[in-house]
Write an enzyme that holds these catalytic residues in place. Structure first.
Site, short mmCIF file in Angstrom:
data_model
loop_
_atom_site.label_atom_id
_atom_site.label_comp_id
_atom_site.label_asym_id
_atom_site.label_seq_id
_atom_site.Cartn_x
_atom_site.Cartn_y
_atom_site.Cartn_z
CB SER A 66 -0.92 0.01 1.23
OG SER A 66 -1.75 -1.12 1.25
CD GLN A 67 -0.45 7.18 -1.34
OE1 GLN A 67 -1.63 6.91 -1.49
NE2 GLN A 67 0.04 8.39 -1.56
#
Length: 384
Positions: A66-67
Site C-alpha cells: 500500500s501507499q
C-alpha cells in the site's frame, strides 16, 4: 545497501504532507521496504505510492504494497503500543506487519492472515530477509480472524472490507480497537472503531482506497471493463442492469456547468464529492480510464443506457451522455450543489456507528446502511 537515507527521505516527505507520530515515523525509518518488494527498484520502493504485486487472470490487481501515506494514517489510527497483541487481516508483502511488530516491540505479538498461500509464503520470506521475527503469518480466510491467539488489543485490515466480520469483534478485547477500510456504498474510508454500549463507534475516519476482500466475505461491488484498448472501466457499488453505456459515452454530451469551484482541477474528482454521491445516490458509479476527452477517474450517475459524469475545470461540470443524459446531468449537478451547500463534507466529517445484526433500536439519526452482520448508521458533520 541499507537505503537508510531513502527511508529518511520518505518519512520526511510524509511528515511534510500529513501528521505522522514519532513511533510510526521511527518504524518506517527502521523497516527496509525494498526487501518486501524484491524486483522493484529501491528508488521506487521509497516513493509515496502503492506497488502492485499480484494480478488475477483478467489482469486486475489483487494484492499490493500500500501507499506509505495511508499506511502511516492507519497505523496512527490504530495506536499500537509496546506489548500489544495485534491481528492483521491481509498479509500482502509483509511490510505492514513488520511495521506493526516494531510498534508492538519485543513483548508484543503480531499475527498476519492472508487468503493466498503464495502471498503468505512470500510475506514470511520477506520478513525473514528483513530480520523480523515478531510476526506469525497464517494462510486462512481473514474473515475468521485467528482465534488461537485471541483476544487482541488491536485489529487492522489492509484490504477493503464490506462488513465487520463477527469473528473480529469477538476476538478483540473489550477495550480493543479496530481499523478497517470500510465500504460505504462503494466508497472506502479507513475507520477506527471502539466498543461503546454494545455497539461500535468511530473514533476517526480518513479517506482510503484498497483492493477488496475476496472469498465468502467479499462485498457486492462490481467492476466492469467497458473497453480494453484503451482501457475504460465502470465501477458500481452493487450489480444492476445497465444498457450500452459505452456507446452513450461516444455521443456528444449535454453539459451543465455548476457554480461550484473545484479546488484542484484535473482528471480525478475529489473524495468528498464521491462520498456524497455514495451516501445519497443509489445509481452512482465510478468511471476510470480513457475517454474521448482524455484520461479520467470520475464519479457520476448511470441508468439504463445513459450516464452523467463530473469533469473538473474551473467549476465542476456535469456531462450527460445518452438518451437520458440531459436529465441525469441535471440531477448530478443538483448533487454537486447540495454537497457544496452542506459545507463540502469529506471523510473526516463522518461518524460511523455499527450495530450487530439488523438492529435499529437506539440508532442515532443518520443514513442507514445494512450489511450481512452489522447495520451501519452514518452521519455527517458540516464541513468548512
Amino acid at each position: 545497501m541499507d537505503f537508510a537515507t531513502e527511508r529518511e527521505a520518505m518519512v520526511t516527505l510524509l511528515r511534510q504532507r500529513q501528521d505522522v507520530s514519532e513511533p510510526v515515523a521511527e518504524a518506517m525509518r527502521a523497516v527496509p521496504r525494498h526487501l518486501f518488494v524484491p524486483g522493484v527498484d529501491p528508488g521506487e520502493a521509497y516513493q509515496d505510492g502503492p506497488i502492485v504485486t499480484k494480478r488475477d487472470a483478467d489482469g486486475l490487481p489483487i494484492s499490493s504494497s500500500s501507499q506509505p501515506a495511508i499506511m502511516a494514517i492507519m497505523l496512527d489510527q490504530l495506536g499500537v503500543e509496546p506489548g500489544h497483541r495485534v491481528l492483521e487481516i491481509g498479509a500482502g508483502t509483509g511490510y505492514n506487519a513488520a511495521l506493526l511488530a516494531r510498534l508492538a516491540g519485543p513483548d508484543g505479538r503480531v499475527v498476519s492472515v492472508d487468503i493466498d498461500e503464495d502471498l503468505a509464503a512470500q510475506a514470511r520470506e520477506h520478513l525473514a530477509a528483513a530480520g523480523e521475527s515478531g510476526v506469525e503469518v497464517v494462510c486462512a480466510d481473514g474473515a475468521g480472524g485467528h482465534p488461537g491467539l485471541a483476544p487482541y488489543d488491536r485489529l487492522i485490515a489492509t484490504v477493503g472490507v464490506w462488513d465487520l466480520a463477527p469473528a473480529w469483534l469477538e476476538q478483540l478485547k473489550p477495550d480493543g480497537r479496530l481499523v478497517v477500510p470500510l465500504d460505504l456504498r462503494g466508497v472506502q474510508v479507513s475507520v477506527a472503531m471502539e466498543r461503546e454500549d454494545g455497539h461500535w463507534v468511530s473514533r476517526s475516519v480518513a479517506p482510503c482506497g484498497f483492493m477488496r476482500m475476496r472469498g465468502p466475505y467479499a462485498g457486492p461491488e462490481v467492476l466492469t471493463v467497458l473497453r480494453r484498448d484503451p482501457e475504460l472501466m465502470l465501477g458500481l457499488p452493487e450489480r444492476r442492469e445497465l444498457g450500452d453505456v459505452l456507446a452513450a459515452l461516444d455521443a456528444v454530451p449535454t453539459e451543465i456547468t455548476t457554480k461550484v469551484e473545484e479546488p484542484a482541477p484535473g482528471p480525478v474528482i475529489g473524495m468528498g464529492m464521491s462520498m456524497w454521491l455514495a451516501l445519497h445516490e443509489p445509481r452512482w458509479c465510478v468511471l476510470s480510464g480513457q475517454t474521448p476527452t482524455g484520461p479520467t477517474m470520475t464519479v457520476g450517475i448511470a441508468e439504463d443506457d445513459s450516464i452523467a459524469v463530473l469533469a473538473a475545470e474551473d467549476f465542476l461540470v456535469a456531462r450527460g451522455h445518452g438518451a437520458g443524459g440531459a436529465r441525469l446531468a441535471a440531477e448530478l449537478a443538483g448533487h454537486v450543489t447540495a454537497w457544496d451547500e452542506a459545507g463540502r463534507p469529506h471523510a473526516g466529517d463522518l461518524r460511523v456507528v455499527a450495530y450487530p445484526g439488523q438492529a435499529d433500536a437506539g440508532a442515532p439519526e443518520g443514513i442507514v446502511i445494512r450489511k450481512r452482520h452489522t447495520t451501519l448508521v452514518v452521519s455527517l458533520r458540516r464541513g468548512r
